[in-house]
Enzyme design. Structure first.
Site, PDB file in Angstrom:
ATOM      1  N   LYS A  80     -23.394 -19.827  -5.722  1.00  0.00           N
ATOM      2  CA  LYS A  80     -22.039 -20.044  -6.231  1.00  0.00           C
ATOM      3  C   LYS A  80     -21.125 -18.928  -5.746  1.00  0.00           C
ATOM      4  O   LYS A  80     -21.550 -17.762  -5.707  1.00  0.00           O
ATOM      5  CB  LYS A  80     -22.094 -20.077  -7.770  1.00  0.00           C
ATOM      6  CG  LYS A  80     -20.781 -20.409  -8.457  1.00  0.00           C
ATOM      7  CD  LYS A  80     -20.984 -20.434  -9.978  1.00  0.00           C
ATOM      8  CE  LYS A  80     -19.720 -20.838 -10.713  1.00  0.00           C
ATOM      9  NZ  LYS A  80     -19.910 -20.874 -12.179  1.00  0.00           N
ATOM     10  N   SER A 155     -18.455 -25.203 -14.296  1.00  0.00           N
ATOM     11  CA  SER A 155     -17.788 -24.742 -13.090  1.00  0.00           C
ATOM     12  C   SER A 155     -18.728 -24.591 -11.891  1.00  0.00           C
ATOM     13  O   SER A 155     -18.246 -24.481 -10.771  1.00  0.00           O
ATOM     14  CB  SER A 155     -17.107 -23.407 -13.365  1.00  0.00           C
ATOM     15  OG  SER A 155     -18.073 -22.400 -13.602  1.00  0.00           O
ATOM     16  N   SER A 179     -21.292 -23.881 -17.840  1.00  0.00           N
ATOM     17  CA  SER A 179     -20.999 -24.059 -16.414  1.00  0.00           C
ATOM     18  C   SER A 179     -22.214 -24.288 -15.507  1.00  0.00           C
ATOM     19  O   SER A 179     -22.044 -24.651 -14.348  1.00  0.00           O
ATOM     20  CB  SER A 179     -20.216 -22.858 -15.881  1.00  0.00           C
ATOM     21  OG  SER A 179     -18.866 -22.982 -16.230  1.00  0.00           O
TER      22      SER A 179
END
Lengths: 484, 105
Positions: A80, A155, A179
């Site tokens: 990420k 996210s 997330s």
């Protein structure tokens, strides 16, 4: 979607060990898959092909001469875009960090690097991890691999979509209010949020420091366990990392059983308005399957659920407003005011105005407001007290059960643009948020799909530091569930 | 919130000033509406009886965390400066003048 061409992490380890594949072959198949599908999915913000292939060649040479770094040497992983990988961009999907290159490795990256993992590239996310759909990325849109008109969740949506789309064997995400678990659920992969403090946050760009935690997104529970064994453990560079011994998550799975395990179903979680019938059915069906395997299903109560979102959006935005104060266009990040800003103050204001996106600005405003003079006690302090009550809710529930079962989200993946107001978007986090406030561990494991084939996740929760119990329950469920 | 200050309205212009954030009139209007909804929602925390409850700042609190007093390698200055939007020779970062009369530094 058809069969994924990639092996699981566990399979890749065996294939490398047996000489059935090479790091080069693994990396080429991942890169090939990215070439084929990423223009549609949009999971990656950055992929450095040459570097990946050079690293793969080095790993293969080490394996040939017996100097491999360990069983994982040469396996590619997606990261990420909010964790520092030395020499790679780190944007948090924000314009304010568009040109930033990490000068160091995060602790999790350092640990993976010492095992020989290859850092494939950077996955898309909601800007600064603020969002539940990836629609708040300042740089790119990501689609759900199961239906391009829908969001992948957020996210960590890029990481979830990369694994689900066969564009990564495993990926790292971060979870501040759901997330990791939410996109895992929307994309049909496994995602684990470890106990707060299990995994070092050094090198993770801070959103809400008392809630953030790094964790894996993988195809199987076993793969997540393998990842946790590598990334967990005390780090002197993160003073909130816990001293308790970590590891042993993968090895404990061979004895996994739910016989006699008490699985709690929180009454309030199934009374939530807007809980989709297909989600309810899948979760209840999973509970029945666990019961048939020897688990005891008990009803528990978590009455503070209804206040969790309110407490979270005060605490998380307050912490974010402080953490994001460092982005001022001076030492790094966007400085978009040359020739315009007649003062340092004006330069701060303009750089931040042009660098941050809409949701980030909104949360900075909210966080600054709840901390401001005259409002601190009414909002921030009260939210912290409610946080204590949420923690106690879980402590009490875990005297009556060993793990908790619940939905991850009231609905499966929604259409892009469907949750049009910020408040509606916040409400979709109802099942995941209190877990971060309480600091306990949790995961999402696929438990079915809607009629149209959208994945549905089962959330399993365990008390702080009980990752092994959590993973044993999830691995057992995964085995009795069979292929979806 | 049940008692205390008026929470029905958020003065976004004032708060943006505290946060060092330049906002357009349109943004101010929009955030006032949207955050008004959010604040209305979080007002329900006022229902909760929190008397005698200690606040939680960290879910897994640790205290007095010390490290060994030993040197360890840090990040090199040039590596740090490579991300600076504007720098000067000698390892300095350039910013607009803060003190009057110091033009052309």
């Amino acid at each position: 979607m058809g069969a994924l061409p990639l092996p699981t992490l566990d399979q890749a380890v065996s294939a490398l060990r047996d000489g059935a594949t090479s790091s080069r072959e693994l990396c080429e198949s991942v890169l090939g898959r990215i070439d084929t599908v990423d223009s549609r999915i949009g999971a990656y913000l950055y992929v450095d092909r040459e570097e990946v292939l050079a690293d793969a060649a080095a790993a293969d040479r080490r394996r040939a001469d017996g100097s491999q770094l360990g069983p994982f040497d040469g396996i590619p992983i997606a990261v990420k875009d909010n964790m520092a990988v030395r020499g790679q961009p780190l944007t948090c999907a924000s314009r304010i960090l568009k040109d930033f290159v990490s000068p160091y490795d995060a602790t999790v990256i350092e640990r993976l690097r010492s095992q020989g993992f290859i850092f494939l590239g950077r996955t898309n996310m909601d800007e600064f991890a603020m969002g539940s759909s990836n629609e708040n990325s300042g740089l790119q849109a990501t689609s759900n691999p199961h239906d391009s008109s829908r969001v992948p969740g957020g996210s960590s949506g890029g990481s979830a979509a990369a694994v689900a789309g066969g564009e990564a064997i495993v990926a790292l995400g971060s979870d501040t209010g759901g997330s990791i678990r939410l996109p895992a659920s929307f994309c049909g992969v496994v995602g684990v949020k470890p106990t707060y403090g299990r995994v070092s946050r050094y090198g993770l760009v801070a959103f809400a420091s008392s809630l953030d935690q790094i964790g894996p997104l993988t195809r199987t529970v076993r793969d997540s366990a393998l990842m946790l064994d590598i990334i967990s453990g005390r780090d002197p560079r993160d003073s909130t990392s816990l001293p308790e011994p970590a590891g042993g998550c993968a090895s404990c799975l061979s004895a996994a059983s739910v016989n006699g395990m008490r699985c709690g179903m929180p009454r309030e979680y199934f009374e939530v308005e807007g809980l989709d019938p297909s989600v309810r059915e899948c979760v209840e069906n999973a509970a029945r399957q666990l019961e048939a395997e020897g688990a005891e299903i008990v009803e528990v109560s978590l009455p503070m659920l209804k206040y969790a979102i309110a407490a979270y959006y005060i605490i998380a935005t307050a912490e974010a407003s402080a953490n994001l104060a460092r982005f001022d266009g001076v030492r790094y990040g966007l400085r978009d005011s040359e020739g315009e800003a007649e003062s340092l103050l004006a330069q701060y204001r303009l750089s931040r105005a042009r660098g941050f996106g809409d949701e980030v600005k909104r949360r900075i405003i909210l966080g600054t407001y709840v901390l401001s003079s005259g409002y601190y006690d009414a909002y921030y302090l009260r939210a912290q007290k409610v946080r204590t009550l949420i923690r106690k809710d879980f402590e009490h529930a875990f005297t009556e059960c060993d793990v908790i079962l619940s939905p991850v989200s009231p609905e499966p993946a929604y259409k892009k643009g469907e949750l049009a107001t910020p408040l509606r978007m916040y409400l979709a986090d109802i099942y995941t948020i209190s877990v971060n406030l309480a600091g306990i561990c949790g995961l999402s494991v696929p438990c079915g799909a809607t009629e149209s084939g959208l994945p549905i996740g089962l959330q399993m929760l365990a008390p702080a530091l009980h990752e092994k119990r959590l993973l044993q329950a999830a691995a057992t469920y995964e085995a009795i569930r069979g292929d979806l | 919130m049940g008692k205390g200050p008026d929470t029905s309205h958020i003065d976004v212009r004032y708060v943006a000033d505290l946060a060092r954030l330049e906002l357009s009139d349109d943004e101010i209007k929009r955030y006032e509406e949207q955050l008004g909804d959010v604040l209305h929602y979080v007002d329900q925390l006022g229902e909760v009886d929190v008397s005698g409850v200690d606040p939680t700042a960290h879910a897994m609190p640790l205290t007095n965390v010390m490290r060994d007093d030993r040197e360890s390698p840090g990040i090199q200055r040039d590596d740090v400066l490579s991300n600076a939007p504007a720098s000067l020779e000698g390892g300095l970062i350039r910013v607009p003048a803060v003190i009057d009369g110091e033009e052309g530094a």
